[in-house]
Design an enzyme around this catalytic site. Structure first.
Site, short mmCIF file in Angstrom:
data_model
loop_
_atom_site.label_atom_id
_atom_site.label_comp_id
_atom_site.label_asym_id
_atom_site.label_seq_id
_atom_site.Cartn_x
_atom_site.Cartn_y
_atom_site.Cartn_z
N TYR A 94 49.43 87.85 15.60
CA TYR A 94 49.22 87.84 14.14
C TYR A 94 47.75 87.97 13.80
CZ TYR A 94 54.01 86.31 13.81
OH TYR A 94 55.37 86.25 13.91
N LYS A 139 56.30 83.78 27.96
CA LYS A 139 56.82 84.96 28.67
C LYS A 139 55.88 85.20 29.84
CE LYS A 139 59.70 88.48 28.92
NZ LYS A 139 61.05 88.26 29.44
N ASP A 199 63.14 84.72 26.33
CA ASP A 199 64.48 85.33 26.27
C ASP A 199 65.55 84.30 26.67
OD1 ASP A 199 63.03 85.49 28.61
OD2 ASP A 199 63.94 87.34 29.32
N ASP A 259 58.03 82.08 15.61
CA ASP A 259 58.53 82.70 14.38
C ASP A 259 59.99 83.11 14.57
OD1 ASP A 259 58.72 83.94 11.96
OD2 ASP A 259 57.15 85.41 12.31
N ASP A 313 63.71 80.96 13.26
CA ASP A 313 64.70 81.60 12.38
C ASP A 313 66.07 81.56 13.04
OD1 ASP A 313 62.85 82.18 10.41
OD2 ASP A 313 63.58 84.23 10.12
#
Ligand code: NAD
Length: 357
Positions: A142, A189, A221, A245, A249
């Site tokens: 970001y 990751k 994942d 993020d 959600d």
């Protein structure tokens, strides 16, 4: 106690739900003998319209003068459909997080029992799930360098983390784990990304200071899969900005709706409290938005910024009471809900005020 709250309602349904949050703050002040004073400031599309700037200086000045910020949402369809617009509402939100040093985003994911049937996940998998996410908020892709080639055919976003950025949010997450079930899952990751290898290394270092906390590391994942398969296995989850993020959600489905999830963005000074949902253009102006995420954000504000634990519990209990009484907004109603119990934003606010009284 006297406290000063800055209201930044923002765009779309932001003002609709924040109004209910403010009413709840007023009711708490009245009930517990506190004095809350307020100021208002612009951000996002509303600020671009008024000043040309998604984050006017005045908003930062007012934020620095406040004890806490109650935030709505930013966003406007005009920008969603025009990815090349150079001035964008979300720059306001990213900017204020950076300007106020709000590096840790706390997202509690807990399902009210009454909403078990509102989730798309089976009740027996959900019941008892209680997760506290720590999403890093001021680093990652970001804020890394963004590049588009001269021929416009290649683009990149730099995923970058510095040791101190990982360390300070890891410490916050470990501290929180100590007050809960003493389990921490760090999500990265690290099998692919160098920035994730740094993330894991730093979390492992910080873990040495917290021998009482059981630590696991998951690739993002796998974490995405486990969240849906077995949400109860998680207690505190700490992760970077992008992974956080997406995962939060996804986790909103554990709580039944985006309209139920609150968040706190904190650093070393002021805190900003906001629903995790966006400006929801599809329902803006219809008066049907679920205000409960804003109200639960108020509970976080009272607890974290003002240290008012009893007041915060009272707000959460009021939400519980209203849900137990069978009241729903449309997003958390199901086929068994009596249509007479489906309330609009204002009516839900009134029920909460009654429950608080
Ligand atoms: P969204 O969260 O606004 O909406 C997703 C879906 O959830 C929509 O169907 C919406 O109607 C529903 N929903 C969200 N909040 C609700 C509520 N309180 N009550 C009932 N239903 C609710 O996400 P989106 O549609 O992807 O994005 C819309 C805009 O919001 C975009 O411009 C995006 O950039 C912005 N956005 C802002 C934030 C923020 O301010 N923190 C976060 C996410 C998205």
């Amino acid at each position: 106690m006297q406290k000063h709250v800055l209201i930044i309602a923002g765009d779309g349904i932001g003002p609709e739900v924040t109004q209910v949050g403010k009413q709840v703050l007023d009711k708490v002040a009245q009930k517990f003998g506190h004095t809350f004073t307020y100021d208002e400031a612009l951000i996002g599309h509303a600020a671009i319209d008024a000043t040309g700037n998604p984050l006017p200086n005045e908003t930062i000045t007012k934020a620095n003068a406040a004890d806490a910020i109650l935030f709505g949402a930013v966003g406007h369809p005009k920008y969603d459909n025009d990815p090349s617009a150079p001035v964008r509402p979300e720059q306001g939100l990213l900017g204020i997080r950076k300007a106020l040093g709000l590096y840790a985003n706390l997202r509690p994911i807990k399902l009210f029992d009454e909403l078990l049937s509102a989730s798309s996940i089976r009740p027996e998998i959900l019941r008892g799930a209680d997760i506290l996410f720590f999403r890093e908020l001021t680093g990652d892709v970001y804020f890394g360098e963004k590049v588009r080639s001269a021929d416009r055919n290649t683009a990149s976003d730099l995923m970058v983390y510095e040791r101190y950025e990982v360390e300070r949010i890891a410490v916050k997450a470990f501290e929180a784990a100590r007050t809960r079930r003493k389990k921490l899952c760090s999500v990265d990751k690290a099998n692919v990304l160098e920035s994730s290898r740094l993330w894991r290394e730093v979390v492992q270092d910080v873990a040495k200071r917290y021998p009482d906390i059981e630590v696991e590391h998951q690739f993002v994942d796998a974490a995405a899969m486990l969240l849906i398969k077995d949400p109860k296995r998680f207690d505190v989850v700490v992760t970077g900005n992008l992974f956080g993020d997406i995962l939060t959600d996804e986790a909103s489905q554990i709580a039944g709706s985006m309209g139920m999830l609150a968040s706190a963005s904190v650093g070393d000074k002021i805190g900003l409290y906001e629903p995790i949902h966006g400006s929801a253009h599809d329902i803006t102006g219809k008066g049907i938005a679920n205000p409960l995420a804003s109200v639960l954000s108020v509970a976080l504000l009272l607890d974290i910024s003002f240290g008012m634990k009893v007041e915060a519990e009272t707000v959460i209990n009021a939400v519980d009471k209203v849900l137990k009484a069978g009241y729903r907004t449309r997003d958390i109603a199901d086929s068994a809900t009596d249509t007479a119990m489906i309330l609009n934003t204002e009516q839900m606010g009134q029920q909460l005020l009654t429950a608080l009284a």
